[in-house]
Design a protein around this motif. Sequence first.
Motif, PDB file in Angstrom:
ATOM      1  N   ASP A   1      -7.017  -4.714   4.149  1.00  0.00           N
ATOM      2  CA  ASP A   1      -5.669  -4.611   4.705  1.00  0.00           C
ATOM      3  C   ASP A   1      -4.609  -4.540   3.614  1.00  0.00           C
ATOM      4  OD1 ASP A   1      -6.591  -4.638   7.287  1.00  0.00           O
ATOM      5  OD2 ASP A   1      -6.267  -6.774   7.603  1.00  0.00           O
ATOM      6  N   SER A   2      -4.906  -5.080   2.449  1.00  0.00           N
ATOM      7  CA  SER A   2      -3.923  -5.053   1.364  1.00  0.00           C
ATOM      8  C   SER A   2      -3.882  -3.710   0.646  1.00  0.00           C
ATOM      9  CB  SER A   2      -4.225  -6.161   0.352  1.00  0.00           C
ATOM     10  OG  SER A   2      -5.441  -5.913  -0.327  1.00  0.00           O
ATOM     11  N   PHE A   3      -4.930  -2.906   0.786  1.00  0.00           N
ATOM     12  CA  PHE A   3      -4.939  -1.559   0.216  1.00  0.00           C
ATOM     13  C   PHE A   3      -6.053  -0.779   0.903  1.00  0.00           C
ATOM     14  CE2 PHE A   3      -5.392   1.766  -3.008  1.00  0.00           C
ATOM     15  CZ  PHE A   3      -4.068   2.008  -3.328  1.00  0.00           C
TER      16      PHE A   3
ATOM     17  N   VAL B   1       5.631   4.223   1.688  1.00  0.00           N
ATOM     18  CA  VAL B   1       4.641   4.636   2.686  1.00  0.00           C
ATOM     19  C   VAL B   1       3.341   3.859   2.511  1.00  0.00           C
ATOM     20  CG1 VAL B   1       3.239   6.567   3.503  1.00  0.00           C
ATOM     21  CG2 VAL B   1       5.651   6.922   2.961  1.00  0.00           C
ATOM     22  N   ILE B   2       2.920   3.663   1.269  1.00  0.00           N
ATOM     23  CA  ILE B   2       1.687   2.918   1.006  1.00  0.00           C
ATOM     24  C   ILE B   2       1.814   1.473   1.476  1.00  0.00           C
ATOM     25  CG2 ILE B   2       0.227   1.972  -0.830  1.00  0.00           C
ATOM     26  CD1 ILE B   2       0.722   4.559  -2.378  1.00  0.00           C
ATOM     27  N   ILE B   3       2.901   0.839   1.117  1.00  0.00           N
ATOM     28  CA  ILE B   3       3.107  -0.559   1.527  1.00  0.00           C
ATOM     29  C   ILE B   3       3.220  -0.648   3.043  1.00  0.00           C
ATOM     30  CG2 ILE B   3       4.700  -2.513   1.392  1.00  0.00           C
ATOM     31  CD1 ILE B   3       5.376  -1.604  -1.458  1.00  0.00           C
ATOM     32  N   GLY B   4       3.907   0.311   3.648  1.00  0.00           N
ATOM     33  CA  GLY B   4       4.033   0.314   5.101  1.00  0.00           C
ATOM     34  C   GLY B   4       2.690   0.477   5.796  1.00  0.00           C
TER      35      GLY B   4
ATOM     36  N   LEU C   1       2.866  -2.431  -9.136  1.00  0.00           N
ATOM     37  CA  LEU C   1       3.910  -2.820  -8.183  1.00  0.00           C
ATOM     38  C   LEU C   1       3.444  -2.611  -6.744  1.00  0.00           C
ATOM     39  CD1 LEU C   1       6.837  -3.687  -7.590  1.00  0.00           C
ATOM     40  CD2 LEU C   1       7.480  -1.271  -7.773  1.00  0.00           C
ATOM     41  N   VAL C   2       2.855  -1.451  -6.479  1.00  0.00           N
ATOM     42  CA  VAL C   2       2.424  -1.145  -5.114  1.00  0.00           C
ATOM     43  C   VAL C   2       1.279  -2.063  -4.687  1.00  0.00           C
ATOM     44  CG1 VAL C   2       1.338   0.610  -3.675  1.00  0.00           C
ATOM     45  CG2 VAL C   2       3.216   1.237  -5.185  1.00  0.00           C
ATOM     46  N   ALA C   3       0.258  -2.195  -5.548  1.00  0.00           N
ATOM     47  CA  ALA C   3      -0.899  -3.018  -5.197  1.00  0.00           C
ATOM     48  C   ALA C   3      -0.521  -4.489  -5.087  1.00  0.00           C
ATOM     49  CB  ALA C   3      -2.010  -2.824  -6.229  1.00  0.00           C
ATOM     50  N   GLY C   4       0.276  -4.982  -6.033  1.00  0.00           N
ATOM     51  CA  GLY C   4       0.668  -6.388  -6.010  1.00  0.00           C
ATOM     52  C   GLY C   4       1.550  -6.723  -4.826  1.00  0.00           C
ATOM     53  N   THR C   5       2.522  -5.859  -4.533  1.00  0.00           N
ATOM     54  CA  THR C   5       3.408  -6.099  -3.386  1.00  0.00           C
ATOM     55  C   THR C   5       2.635  -6.041  -2.075  1.00  0.00           C
ATOM     56  OG1 THR C   5       5.269  -5.140  -4.601  1.00  0.00           O
ATOM     57  CG2 THR C   5       5.500  -5.327  -2.218  1.00  0.00           C
TER      58      THR C   5
ATOM     59  N   LEU D   1      -8.861 -10.432  -7.412  1.00  0.00           N
ATOM     60  CA  LEU D   1      -8.226  -9.889  -8.607  1.00  0.00           C
ATOM     61  C   LEU D   1      -8.807  -8.531  -8.970  1.00  0.00           C
ATOM     62  CD1 LEU D   1      -6.232 -10.253 -10.900  1.00  0.00           C
ATOM     63  CD2 LEU D   1      -8.000 -11.471 -12.176  1.00  0.00           C
ATOM     64  N   ARG D   2     -10.119  -8.386  -8.835  1.00  0.00           N
ATOM     65  CA  ARG D   2     -10.746  -7.089  -9.104  1.00  0.00           C
ATOM     66  C   ARG D   2     -10.250  -6.034  -8.122  1.00  0.00           C
ATOM     67  NH1 ARG D   2     -16.917  -6.969  -8.006  1.00  0.00           N
ATOM     68  NH2 ARG D   2     -16.258  -6.147  -5.964  1.00  0.00           N
TER      69      ARG D   2
END
Length: 281
Positions: A80-82, A48-51, A142-146, A170-171
């Motif tokens: 947009d990435s998180f 859900v987070i990645i979506g 995993l979630v943040a990097g993906t 990176l931060r």
Amino acid sequence: MTTLTPAADAPRTVTEPRGRFRDLLAAEWIKLWSLRSMPWVLGLSALVIIGANLKSATYTYDHFAVGDTASMYVQTALNDSFNMIAADILMIAAGSIGAIVIVSEYATGMIRTTLAAVPDRRAALLAKACVLTAVMLGYGTLVAGTSFGLTQAILSGRHIGLSITHPGALRFVAAAALFAPVCALIGMGLGVLIRHTAATVVATLLVLFLLPASFNDTYRWSAAVSHAMPFTAWRRLAQVDMTDVLVSPYPATVAGAWLTFAAWPLISAAIATIVVHRRDL
């Protein structure tokens, strides 16, 4: 000459080998994954987070103005990435997992078996905290990097995608990844105090959601309390564009945000350790 009569054999006590800390870690690892809901909560929340992040990146891609410069989209590309929705879902999932990991043992009575096998309560709780931190750190990474990789790949089609080496990227990713274990350890600490599943989950959500919304930057004392909240600290670490930060009369600092990230889990673990050591089951 006198004859010495051998004394009757005294019963010999067998000394059990003392459990090593790595054995405690292995036991806590098994107990954590024995919870049937654990893989489902981690897997579904991650999807859900990645979506949600992919949808945000797709919206930016579709509404990108050709005449705009790439520098105008740095903060947008990071967001947009998180985004905020992803942060809310992560707080709910991580905080609930941290609460359930400890409260489930009290609910089933497994905590009595655990402490009977490991009389050192502080060591048992420390092992549980270490396993929980490792699992949630892996989950957050995993979630943040993906999310970062996929969303920036989408935005690169408009030439506004960022690499991990971009200043502040990176931060941003590290803050999102560390946010998971921070919330989980807060949930675990509250679980030791409350020992009731529903009440602990509600209390965790109140601490993570309600408290940050109850304070603002209007007054110095209110800003200080607000900046000491985990959610506010994450927002500051995720803010690369300083325009909105400088508008505040009492802006938060990056160093203070990292200190908040470190203080909450350490204090939560310390309080939980004291309570477990002194309080009856």
